[in-house]
Design a protein around this motif. Structure first.
Motif, PDB file in Angstrom:
ATOM      1  N   ALA A   1       0.848  -1.198   0.000  1.00 23.86           N
ATOM      2  CA  ALA A   1       0.000   0.000   0.000  1.00 23.86           C
ATOM      3  C   ALA A   1       0.879   1.242   0.000  1.00 23.86           C
ATOM      4  CB  ALA A   1      -0.909   0.001   1.225  1.00 23.86           C
ATOM      5  N   ARG A   2       0.668   2.123  -0.974  1.00 24.74           N
ATOM      6  CA  ARG A   2       1.492   3.323  -1.097  1.00 24.74           C
ATOM      7  C   ARG A   2       1.321   4.239   0.113  1.00 24.74           C
ATOM      8  NH1 ARG A   2       0.181   6.009  -6.850  1.00 24.74           N
ATOM      9  NH2 ARG A   2       1.351   7.715  -5.855  1.00 24.74           N
ATOM     10  N   GLU A   3       2.387   4.954   0.442  1.00 21.08           N
ATOM     11  CA  GLU A   3       2.326   5.915   1.539  1.00 21.08           C
ATOM     12  C   GLU A   3       1.698   7.222   1.054  1.00 21.08           C
ATOM     13  OE1 GLU A   3       5.214   7.852   4.982  1.00 21.08           O
ATOM     14  OE2 GLU A   3       6.103   6.836   3.242  1.00 21.08           O
ATOM     15  N   ILE A   4       0.875   7.805   1.905  1.00 26.18           N
ATOM     16  CA  ILE A   4       0.267   9.103   1.613  1.00 26.18           C
ATOM     17  C   ILE A   4       0.759  10.096   2.654  1.00 26.18           C
ATOM     18  CG2 ILE A   4      -1.879  10.401   1.376  1.00 26.18           C
ATOM     19  CD1 ILE A   4      -3.285   7.825   0.652  1.00 26.18           C
ATOM     20  N   ASP A   5       1.315  11.216   2.189  1.00 32.03           N
ATOM     21  CA  ASP A   5       1.841  12.233   3.101  1.00 32.03           C
ATOM     22  C   ASP A   5       0.890  13.411   3.291  1.00 32.03           C
ATOM     23  OD1 ASP A   5       4.328  10.982   3.648  1.00 32.03           O
ATOM     24  OD2 ASP A   5       5.031  11.582   1.659  1.00 32.03           O
ATOM     25  N   LEU A   6      -0.012  13.627   2.320  1.00 28.37           N
ATOM     26  CA  LEU A   6      -0.921  14.768   2.412  1.00 28.37           C
ATOM     27  C   LEU A   6      -2.297  14.338   1.937  1.00 28.37           C
ATOM     28  CD1 LEU A   6      -1.516  17.819   2.778  1.00 28.37           C
ATOM     29  CD2 LEU A   6      -0.852  18.125   0.379  1.00 28.37           C
ATOM     30  N   ILE A   7      -3.296  14.543   2.761  1.00 25.55           N
ATOM     31  CA  ILE A   7      -4.669  14.252   2.368  1.00 25.55           C
ATOM     32  C   ILE A   7      -5.523  15.502   2.455  1.00 25.55           C
ATOM     33  CG2 ILE A   7      -6.805  13.126   3.121  1.00 25.55           C
ATOM     34  CD1 ILE A   7      -5.333  10.586   3.533  1.00 25.55           C
TER      35      ILE A   7
ATOM     36  N   GLY B   1     -14.426   5.523   5.687  1.00 23.80           N
ATOM     37  CA  GLY B   1     -13.704   6.297   4.690  1.00 23.80           C
ATOM     38  C   GLY B   1     -14.535   7.411   4.093  1.00 23.80           C
ATOM     39  N   ASN B   2     -14.113   7.879   2.915  1.00 23.88           N
ATOM     40  CA  ASN B   2     -14.770   8.985   2.235  1.00 23.88           C
ATOM     41  C   ASN B   2     -14.892   8.687   0.746  1.00 23.88           C
ATOM     42  OD1 ASN B   2     -14.996  11.419   4.251  1.00 23.88           O
ATOM     43  ND2 ASN B   2     -12.986  10.518   4.627  1.00 23.88           N
ATOM     44  N   TRP B   3     -15.780   9.451   0.073  1.00 25.00           N
ATOM     45  CA  TRP B   3     -16.005   9.248  -1.353  1.00 25.00           C
ATOM     46  C   TRP B   3     -14.766   9.543  -2.189  1.00 25.00           C
ATOM     47  CZ3 TRP B   3     -14.915  13.633  -3.947  1.00 25.00           C
ATOM     48  CH2 TRP B   3     -15.072  14.855  -3.272  1.00 25.00           C
TER      49      TRP B   3
ATOM     50  N   ALA C   1     -11.535  16.530   3.847  1.00 30.33           N
ATOM     51  CA  ALA C   1     -11.337  16.733   5.277  1.00 30.33           C
ATOM     52  C   ALA C   1     -11.660  15.421   5.977  1.00 30.33           C
ATOM     53  CB  ALA C   1     -12.225  17.852   5.805  1.00 30.33           C
ATOM     54  N   ILE C   2     -10.799  15.013   6.896  1.00 34.38           N
ATOM     55  CA  ILE C   2     -11.034  13.792   7.665  1.00 34.38           C
ATOM     56  C   ILE C   2     -11.890  14.164   8.870  1.00 34.38           C
ATOM     57  CG2 ILE C   2      -9.956  11.901   8.923  1.00 34.38           C
ATOM     58  CD1 ILE C   2      -7.464  12.320   7.200  1.00 34.38           C
ATOM     59  N   LYS C   3     -13.141  13.721   8.856  1.00 35.97           N
ATOM     60  CA  LYS C   3     -14.094  14.130   9.889  1.00 35.97           C
ATOM     61  C   LYS C   3     -14.352  13.046  10.924  1.00 35.97           C
ATOM     62  CE  LYS C   3     -16.408  17.304   6.707  1.00 35.97           C
ATOM     63  NZ  LYS C   3     -17.683  17.700   6.057  1.00 35.97           N
ATOM     64  N   ASN C   4     -14.001  11.814  10.610  1.00 36.30           N
ATOM     65  CA  ASN C   4     -14.194  10.746  11.588  1.00 36.30           C
ATOM     66  C   ASN C   4     -13.172   9.647  11.325  1.00 36.30           C
ATOM     67  OD1 ASN C   4     -15.413   8.358  10.002  1.00 36.30           O
ATOM     68  ND2 ASN C   4     -16.688  10.084   9.350  1.00 36.30           N
TER      69      ASN C   4
ATOM     70  N   GLY D   1      -2.471  15.353  -3.883  1.00 40.68           N
ATOM     71  CA  GLY D   1      -1.780  16.316  -3.033  1.00 40.68           C
ATOM     72  C   GLY D   1      -2.566  17.589  -2.792  1.00 40.68           C
ATOM     73  N   LYS D   2      -1.868  18.734  -2.864  1.00 40.11           N
ATOM     74  CA  LYS D   2      -2.472  20.027  -2.546  1.00 40.11           C
ATOM     75  C   LYS D   2      -3.577  20.425  -3.521  1.00 40.11           C
ATOM     76  CE  LYS D   2       1.719  21.907  -0.389  1.00 40.11           C
ATOM     77  NZ  LYS D   2       2.757  22.984  -0.439  1.00 40.11           N
ATOM     78  N   GLU D   3      -3.628  19.793  -4.699  1.00 41.60           N
ATOM     79  CA  GLU D   3      -4.661  20.150  -5.673  1.00 41.60           C
ATOM     80  C   GLU D   3      -6.048  19.697  -5.244  1.00 41.60           C
ATOM     81  OE1 GLU D   3      -3.699  19.144  -9.694  1.00 41.60           O
ATOM     82  OE2 GLU D   3      -1.572  19.611  -9.417  1.00 41.60           O
ATOM     83  N   GLY D   4      -6.124  18.742  -4.344  1.00 42.97           N
ATOM     84  CA  GLY D   4      -7.405  18.346  -3.789  1.00 42.97           C
ATOM     85  C   GLY D   4      -8.161  17.339  -4.633  1.00 42.97           C
ATOM     86  N   SER D   5      -9.434  17.164  -4.306  1.00 45.41           N
ATOM     87  CA  SER D   5     -10.207  16.053  -4.852  1.00 45.41           C
ATOM     88  C   SER D   5     -10.872  16.341  -6.183  1.00 45.41           C
ATOM     89  CB  SER D   5     -11.288  15.642  -3.842  1.00 45.41           C
ATOM     90  OG  SER D   5     -12.130  16.738  -3.554  1.00 45.41           O
TER      91      SER D   5
END
Length: 309
Positions: free
Chosen positions: A99-105, A118-120, A111-114, A221-225
């Motif tokens: 599983a690849r490492e993720i440094d920025l979500i 997971g999220n869509w 936004a991680i709310k819980n 990354g910083k560009e978002g979803s």
């Protein structure tokens, strides 16, 4: 698909993936609601796959060059991507090597709310073919679920809250957002959605934002979803988008409708697509009633179809 001739479907053979049993469906008209446009594909209906260039339809949100990228799906079932539960004691989590490492979500649209699911936007990069690499796409989403949970447990602002949580369920169904789009007598595009014009052959409405996800998925990354997510007015969807340009007895409904990649961002949601199915079924019944074709309904009976709907 069995063809009577180059433009007419005679029958559809469906294979039960659990038993191998084949069921044959015969009818005067067929409606492709497979999502992936399989009936149209086997009938050699015209279709599109991927992103149009911005110059083809003068779409400002489209990329400069056309490509084969399609929006990723996400794992859905009893929860999105995974479920986690509190076991009452601290449990470490070590990310598997596959599983690849993720440094920025956390970024625009994310936004991680819980820590319980997971999220869509837990999505794979869009260079995986969701049609012919469906299992690989699903497996990649499973891997990414572990990458995401690693971030939540070990790097996120909620890592203290997540200390006692363990992942205990991962869905196995890839809820696809995009694959083939079958071509009708009209292809709905970005400008149609943004203008909100009333098509004379309108049979449904859209209004969801121009919601096209980022081609890098969760690794953007910083560009978002989002690739884009602009608001649109309530807009209409023409009848010409739900029957085939070159197969005379084929309707379609769902995300395989006749739209561009960008316009799909607005019409691909369930409440909108459901009305396309209603319109296709109603039009097919009218074809029987009037002994005509899907195109014949547009040419001679569109007012009756609209009033019936």
């Amino acid at each position: 698909v069995e063809m009577a001739d180059d433009k007419t479907i005679r029958a559809i053979k469906a294979v039960d993936t659990l038993t191998g049993a084949i069921t044959v469906y015969r009818g005067k008209f067929m409606i492709d609601t497979t999502g992936d446009g399989w009936v149209g594909y086997f009938a050699k209906a015209e279709y599109r796959l991927g992103r149009e260039s911005k110059h083809e339809f003068n779409e400002s949100l489209a990329p400069e060059k056309a490509d084969k990228l399609t929006m990723s799906g996400c794992l859905m079932g009893n929860g999105i991507s995974f479920r986690a539960s509190n076991v009452g004691k601290e449990v470490p989590f070590v990310r598997p090597p596959w599983a690849r490492e993720i440094d920025l979500i956390e970024s625009p649209g994310r936004a991680i709310k819980n820590v319980t699911s997971g999220n869509w936007w837990i999505e794979h990069p869009n260079d995986i073919d969701d049609v012919f690499q469906a299992e690989e796409a699903r497996d990649e989403l499973i891997k990414i679920s572990f990458s995401y949970f690693d971030f939540v447990k070990n790097k996120s602002k909620l890592k203290e809250q997540a200390r006692n949580y363990v992942m205990n369920h991962i869905p196995h169904m890839d809820a696809k957002r995009e694959s083939r789009r079958l071509v009708g007598d009209y292809i709905l595009n970005q400008n149609d959605c943004e203008a909100g014009d009333l098509f004379p052959d309108r049979i449904s409405y859209g209004g969801w934002p121009m919601d096209v996800h980022h081609p890098e998925g969760i690794f953007s990354g910083k560009e978002g979803s989002f690739w884009c997510n602009g608001l649109v007015p309530i807009h209409t969807i023409p009848y010409r988008c739900i029957y085939s340009k070159n197969i005379d007895n084929l309707f379609f409904a769902g995300r395989c409708a006749s739209v561009t990649h960008i316009a799909l961002g607005s019409i691909r949601v369930e409440s909108t697509l459901a009305t396309l199915g209603q319109a296709a079924g109603t039009a097919a019944a009218m074809c029987i009633q009037h002994k005509t074709t899907p195109r014949g309904i547009y040419q001679n009976y569109i007012g009756q179809l609209q009033q019936t709907l």
